[in-house]
Scaffold this motif. Sequence first.
Motif, PDB file in Angstrom:
ATOM      1  N   VAL A 223     -39.710   7.304   8.808  1.00 35.44           N
ATOM      2  CA  VAL A 223     -39.960   8.294   9.858  1.00 35.44           C
ATOM      3  C   VAL A 223     -38.783   8.363  10.827  1.00 35.44           C
ATOM      4  O   VAL A 223     -38.326   9.455  11.205  1.00 35.44           O
ATOM      5  CB  VAL A 223     -41.263   7.957  10.618  1.00 35.44           C
ATOM      6  CG1 VAL A 223     -41.416   8.845  11.856  1.00 35.44           C
ATOM      7  CG2 VAL A 223     -42.478   8.122   9.704  1.00 35.44           C
ATOM      8  N   VAL A 224     -38.254   7.196  11.241  1.00 36.09           N
ATOM      9  CA  VAL A 224     -37.117   7.160  12.177  1.00 36.09           C
ATOM     10  C   VAL A 224     -35.922   7.874  11.585  1.00 36.09           C
ATOM     11  O   VAL A 224     -35.289   8.713  12.248  1.00 36.09           O
ATOM     12  CB  VAL A 224     -36.759   5.696  12.532  1.00 36.09           C
ATOM     13  CG1 VAL A 224     -35.418   5.631  13.262  1.00 36.09           C
ATOM     14  CG2 VAL A 224     -37.851   5.090  13.399  1.00 36.09           C
ATOM     15  N   PHE A 225     -35.592   7.587  10.333  1.00 35.05           N
ATOM     16  CA  PHE A 225     -34.438   8.234   9.712  1.00 35.05           C
ATOM     17  C   PHE A 225     -34.693   9.729   9.491  1.00 35.05           C
ATOM     18  O   PHE A 225     -33.767  10.545   9.592  1.00 35.05           O
ATOM     19  CB  PHE A 225     -34.091   7.551   8.390  1.00 35.05           C
ATOM     20  CG  PHE A 225     -33.449   6.208   8.558  1.00 35.05           C
ATOM     21  CD1 PHE A 225     -32.257   6.067   9.267  1.00 35.05           C
ATOM     22  CD2 PHE A 225     -34.022   5.060   8.023  1.00 35.05           C
ATOM     23  CE1 PHE A 225     -31.660   4.825   9.432  1.00 35.05           C
ATOM     24  CE2 PHE A 225     -33.433   3.821   8.185  1.00 35.05           C
ATOM     25  CZ  PHE A 225     -32.248   3.703   8.890  1.00 35.05           C
ATOM     26  N   SER A 226     -35.936  10.091   9.210  1.00 36.18           N
ATOM     27  CA  SER A 226     -36.269  11.510   9.049  1.00 36.18           C
ATOM     28  C   SER A 226     -36.054  12.269  10.355  1.00 36.18           C
ATOM     29  O   SER A 226     -35.490  13.370  10.367  1.00 36.18           O
ATOM     30  CB  SER A 226     -37.724  11.671   8.591  1.00 36.18           C
ATOM     31  OG  SER A 226     -37.937  11.066   7.340  1.00 36.18           O
ATOM     32  N   VAL A 227     -36.503  11.671  11.466  1.00 33.23           N
ATOM     33  CA  VAL A 227     -36.315  12.292  12.782  1.00 33.23           C
ATOM     34  C   VAL A 227     -34.824  12.414  13.105  1.00 33.23           C
ATOM     35  O   VAL A 227     -34.357  13.447  13.614  1.00 33.23           O
ATOM     36  CB  VAL A 227     -37.051  11.489  13.866  1.00 33.23           C
ATOM     37  CG1 VAL A 227     -36.690  12.010  15.266  1.00 33.23           C
ATOM     38  CG2 VAL A 227     -38.555  11.551  13.657  1.00 33.23           C
ATOM     39  N   LEU A 228     -34.070  11.360  12.797  1.00 36.63           N
ATOM     40  CA  LEU A 228     -32.630  11.386  13.058  1.00 36.63           C
ATOM     41  C   LEU A 228     -31.949  12.514  12.282  1.00 36.63           C
ATOM     42  O   LEU A 228     -31.146  13.278  12.845  1.00 36.63           O
ATOM     43  CB  LEU A 228     -32.012  10.039  12.674  1.00 36.63           C
ATOM     44  CG  LEU A 228     -30.479   9.970  12.646  1.00 36.63           C
ATOM     45  CD1 LEU A 228     -29.874  10.340  13.988  1.00 36.63           C
ATOM     46  CD2 LEU A 228     -30.029   8.578  12.225  1.00 36.63           C
TER      47      LEU A 228
END
Length: 270
Positions: A223-228
């Motif tokens: 999720v964090v990398f997707s948001v980034l």
Amino acid sequence: MLSLSPSLLPSLLAALLYAAAAIYQGIRLGQGGKADKRLLYLLGGLAVGAHGCALLMQLLTPLGLSLDFFTSASLIAAAVIALILVACLRMPLENLLVLLFPLGTATILIAQFVPAGTVPLIHEEPGILAHILLSILAYGMFTIAVFQSMLLLLQNYQLKHKHPSGLIRNFPPLQTMESLLFGFLWAGWALLSLSLLSGWLFLDNLFAQHLVHKTLLACLAWVVFSVLLWGRNRLGWRGHKAIRWTLAGFCLLMLAYFGSKLVREYILHI
């Protein structure tokens, strides 16, 4: 007392070659010059070859695949260095090696000399092996991205303060460095997505007691990398914001894989 295991000689050879390559490149960069690529690739390639031989002896047992905490770290380091050596043929990534060669030295020596914890053997079923391979490649790609972000942070700091060192003067332009970072992030995100998908397909229960923390942390990292990546594409995120999100996602992944293995193998002994 030194271990007399069959992997001792290739482990020591790989560590020596990594150290020689790191020292040579560090001296050349410190002098404001560039390392000879052919010599650097020769030392690095031989080191990775010896590293791979040692890993084969450590991983493969008559009863299955033995993937303990330190051997896993050594395997990921070897994969990362091999990926960068191949990528260097097309992209200006040689400066990453000055950080990665010492990592290779440390991980292979630790894997050789530090006793393993309680290690469950993995039976070589194709689906499970594919999941493990994808997980290692994803972690390796994000490791490269973290090292790239650290170099980008250093480059940005020194350029702002107008005192670039010999190392920074040999870097590609800031925009190129940032583009490479997001290239690694996209590749890592795709591999992590495939890793989670393969785990869902081939593992009996991703949320079993011994897997639940690993699964949840890996999903949070995704999720964090997707948001980034969304922020980069839609909002133009870059610089310190991109680096902070990269480090946050990587920390979650590190806890997911190495944190759970450390607790299980050395604390809970399961």
